[in-house]
Scaffold this motif. Structure first.
Motif, mmCIF file in Angstrom:
data_model
loop_
_atom_site.group_PDB
_atom_site.id
_atom_site.type_symbol
_atom_site.label_atom_id
_atom_site.label_comp_id
_atom_site.label_asym_id
_atom_site.label_seq_id
_atom_site.Cartn_x
_atom_site.Cartn_y
_atom_site.Cartn_z
ATOM 1 N N ALA A 63 0.768 -1.323 -0.091
ATOM 2 C CA ALA A 63 -0.120 0.144 -0.159
ATOM 3 C C ALA A 63 0.580 1.268 0.134
ATOM 4 O O ALA A 63 0.283 2.275 -0.188
ATOM 5 C CB ALA A 63 -1.109 -0.041 1.283
ATOM 6 N N GLY A 64 2.116 1.230 0.205
ATOM 7 C CA GLY A 64 2.928 2.307 0.505
ATOM 8 C C GLY A 64 4.370 2.270 -0.601
ATOM 9 O O GLY A 64 4.300 2.814 -1.593
ATOM 10 N N VAL A 65 5.391 1.694 0.076
ATOM 11 C CA VAL A 65 6.604 1.416 -0.500
ATOM 12 C C VAL A 65 6.780 1.006 -2.185
ATOM 13 O O VAL A 65 7.055 1.272 -3.059
ATOM 14 C CB VAL A 65 7.505 1.071 0.292
ATOM 15 C CG1 VAL A 65 7.338 -0.519 0.491
ATOM 16 C CG2 VAL A 65 8.960 1.181 -0.433
ATOM 17 N N TRP A 89 7.739 12.641 -0.867
ATOM 18 C CA TRP A 89 6.722 12.662 0.547
ATOM 19 C C TRP A 89 5.518 12.795 0.010
ATOM 20 O O TRP A 89 4.627 12.240 0.691
ATOM 21 C CB TRP A 89 7.412 13.948 1.166
ATOM 22 C CG TRP A 89 6.445 14.159 2.369
ATOM 23 C CD1 TRP A 89 5.491 15.117 2.487
ATOM 24 C CD2 TRP A 89 6.821 14.027 3.619
ATOM 25 N NE1 TRP A 89 4.680 15.192 3.776
ATOM 26 C CE2 TRP A 89 5.768 14.340 4.649
ATOM 27 C CE3 TRP A 89 7.668 12.882 4.454
ATOM 28 C CZ2 TRP A 89 5.759 14.281 5.965
ATOM 29 C CZ3 TRP A 89 7.550 12.797 5.925
ATOM 30 C CH2 TRP A 89 6.541 13.285 6.526
ATOM 31 N N GLU A 90 5.070 13.508 -0.962
ATOM 32 C CA GLU A 90 3.862 13.866 -1.232
ATOM 33 C C GLU A 90 3.226 12.515 -1.947
ATOM 34 O O GLU A 90 2.041 12.093 -1.708
ATOM 35 C CB GLU A 90 3.558 14.962 -2.336
ATOM 36 C CG GLU A 90 3.884 16.343 -1.758
ATOM 37 C CD GLU A 90 3.014 16.841 -0.616
ATOM 38 O OE1 GLU A 90 2.087 16.123 -0.235
ATOM 39 O OE2 GLU A 90 3.664 17.484 0.588
ATOM 40 N N ASP A 91 4.060 11.852 -2.395
ATOM 41 C CA ASP A 91 3.543 10.409 -3.170
ATOM 42 C C ASP A 91 3.078 9.479 -1.985
ATOM 43 O O ASP A 91 1.905 8.854 -1.962
ATOM 44 C CB ASP A 91 4.709 9.791 -4.160
ATOM 45 C CG ASP A 91 4.848 10.576 -5.342
ATOM 46 O OD1 ASP A 91 4.087 11.440 -5.701
ATOM 47 O OD2 ASP A 91 5.796 10.562 -5.797
ATOM 48 N N TYR A 92 4.009 9.420 -1.054
ATOM 49 C CA TYR A 92 3.893 8.564 0.063
ATOM 50 C C TYR A 92 2.657 8.995 0.785
ATOM 51 O O TYR A 92 1.703 8.199 1.359
ATOM 52 C CB TYR A 92 4.954 8.372 1.059
ATOM 53 C CG TYR A 92 5.986 7.561 0.805
ATOM 54 C CD1 TYR A 92 5.691 6.069 1.138
ATOM 55 C CD2 TYR A 92 7.180 7.782 0.167
ATOM 56 C CE1 TYR A 92 6.640 5.278 0.555
ATOM 57 C CE2 TYR A 92 8.141 6.903 -0.285
ATOM 58 C CZ TYR A 92 7.878 5.399 0.018
ATOM 59 O OH TYR A 92 8.817 4.505 -0.362
ATOM 60 N N THR A 93 2.342 10.318 1.066
ATOM 61 C CA THR A 93 1.344 10.890 1.821
ATOM 62 C C THR A 93 -0.172 10.533 1.113
ATOM 63 O O THR A 93 -1.109 10.170 1.761
ATOM 64 C CB THR A 93 1.153 12.626 1.904
ATOM 65 O OG1 THR A 93 2.497 12.720 2.525
ATOM 66 C CG2 THR A 93 0.071 12.971 2.498
ATOM 67 N N ASN A 97 -2.879 8.100 2.701
ATOM 68 C CA ASN A 97 -4.167 8.483 2.637
ATOM 69 C C ASN A 97 -5.175 7.425 2.164
ATOM 70 O O ASN A 97 -6.425 7.210 2.804
ATOM 71 C CB ASN A 97 -4.389 9.803 2.156
ATOM 72 C CG ASN A 97 -3.798 10.945 3.093
ATOM 73 O OD1 ASN A 97 -3.262 10.471 4.014
ATOM 74 N ND2 ASN A 97 -3.661 12.298 2.614
ATOM 75 N N GLN A 98 -4.890 7.219 0.883
ATOM 76 C CA GLN A 98 -5.641 5.956 0.139
ATOM 77 C C GLN A 98 -5.728 4.721 1.201
ATOM 78 O O GLN A 98 -6.846 4.021 1.320
ATOM 79 C CB GLN A 98 -5.022 5.820 -1.089
ATOM 80 C CG GLN A 98 -6.138 4.853 -1.824
ATOM 81 C CD GLN A 98 -5.531 4.555 -3.197
ATOM 82 O OE1 GLN A 98 -4.249 4.866 -3.507
ATOM 83 N NE2 GLN A 98 -6.300 4.020 -4.171
ATOM 84 N N MET A 99 -4.654 4.142 1.714
ATOM 85 C CA MET A 99 -4.586 2.975 2.433
ATOM 86 C C MET A 99 -5.443 3.257 3.784
ATOM 87 O O MET A 99 -6.266 2.154 4.050
ATOM 88 C CB MET A 99 -3.205 2.612 2.922
ATOM 89 C CG MET A 99 -2.986 1.625 3.703
ATOM 90 S SD MET A 99 -1.477 1.517 4.560
ATOM 91 C CE MET A 99 -1.525 2.890 6.087
ATOM 92 N N LEU A 100 -5.326 4.295 4.311
ATOM 93 C CA LEU A 100 -6.061 4.505 5.754
ATOM 94 C C LEU A 100 -7.576 4.468 5.146
ATOM 95 O O LEU A 100 -8.613 3.860 5.946
ATOM 96 C CB LEU A 100 -5.765 5.621 6.352
ATOM 97 C CG LEU A 100 -4.616 5.691 7.054
ATOM 98 C CD1 LEU A 100 -4.097 7.201 7.424
ATOM 99 C CD2 LEU A 100 -4.253 4.540 8.157
#
Length: 298
Positions: free
Chosen positions: A153-155, A228-232, A236-239
């Protein structure tokens, strides 16, 4: 030759960052932490406190909570209860320290940390969740995940390690997967430890210049400095898509590692009914530090 290599290394790791619409240069190899990072780190991401918890107070409180964790483990062994605590967050959020604070005084035969490396060739050909299933707790065991299936969902999507289709499929599958975990009778905690951008930069810099922590700084950390913004966006999508009634996300503000650890442990203990539970020793969870789901982050 050595000086030329050092200069090349320094040049290659200096990056220009967009911080609040302003361009800032960050050279992680420079031993002097930039003033703009030092001044903003603790308060970044609207952190609600001005300073960290006093060390003496922290250690006294942590000891009380760790005594409760030992009671919890004895209760697990007597009843066969299984617990999963999953720790996620950006790099340098404090996942490893929180896990150590939680498990450091427990019997390691019954409290196990899972920190999987990248998948093998065989594992890449399997169902994505398959290698995690084999690591789940047996009767009476606590398993703590230092990162987990939420890599997808992130990296993975941010760094291009999975396809957009794989990312989308993961977000659809994970609520059903975690519902099965809970229906199996496993107590399931999901923690997202959140930090501000300047705090992350400060911790990366600290790692780079501490010979005992340099191993924590990976090439992936450097590669992600401008993402940073890509991870943010992916966070947010994951949560939003994986915060469910059966398996909710508990969000922990982590700029002060001490407050984060104390309140994370309090949260776990307050939700479990084990023999000899001392509510006064546990204390109250700080609702400025701990919240539920995506709504806690602004």
């Amino acid at each position: 030759m050595a000086s030329m290599q050092a200069a090349t290394k320094t040049e290659s790791r200096a990056v220009e960052l967009d911080i609040g619409g302003k361009k800032k240069l960050f050279d992680i190899d420079n031993p002097e932490l930039p003033k703009w990072i030092d001044e903003a780190a603790f308060s970044s991401d609207d952190y609600p406190y001005k300073k960290k918890v006093d060390e003496e107070e922290y250690l006294e409180t942590l000891e009380k909570l760790q005594i409760e964790l030992v009671k919890l483990q004895l209760w697990q062994q007597a009843t066969g209860k299984r617990i999963i605590a999953l720790f996620e967050g950006r790099d340098a959020a404090g996942k490893g320290g929180a896990i150590q604070a939680t498990s450091g005084n427990l019997n390691p035969r019954w409290a196990r940390v899972v920190a999987l490396t990248k998948p093998t060739e065989t594992e890449r050909g399997q169902w994505y969740f398959q290698r995690y299933i084999a690591t789940m707790p047996t009767s009476g065991e606590l398993v703590l995940y230092d990162r987990s299936w939420y890599n997808r969902a992130g990296v993975e999507p941010v760094m291009g390690f999975c396809t957009p289709e794989q990312h989308e499929q993961f977000l659809k599958q994970v609520p059903r997967f975690e519902k099965m975990i809970v229906h199996e009778g496993i107590q399931f905690f999901k923690f997202w430890i959140n930090i501000g951008r300047e705090m992350q930069l400060k911790r990366f810099h600290d790692r780079c210049h501490d010979p005992l922590k340099i191993w924590k700084l990976s090439p992936m950390d450097i590669a992600a400095l401008n993402k940073w913004e890509d991870y943010t966006e992916k966070r947010n999508q994951m949560l939003k898509e994986t915060h469910t009634d059966q398996a909710p996300w508990t969000v922990v503000r982590g700029n002060d590692k001490r407050r984060a650890r104390l309140n994370l442990i309090r949260h776990m203990l307050s939700r479990l009914d084990y023999d000899g539970k001392d509510k006064d020793a546990i204390g109250e969870v700080d609702d400025k530090i701990i919240g539920s789901g995506p709504g806690f982050l602004k």
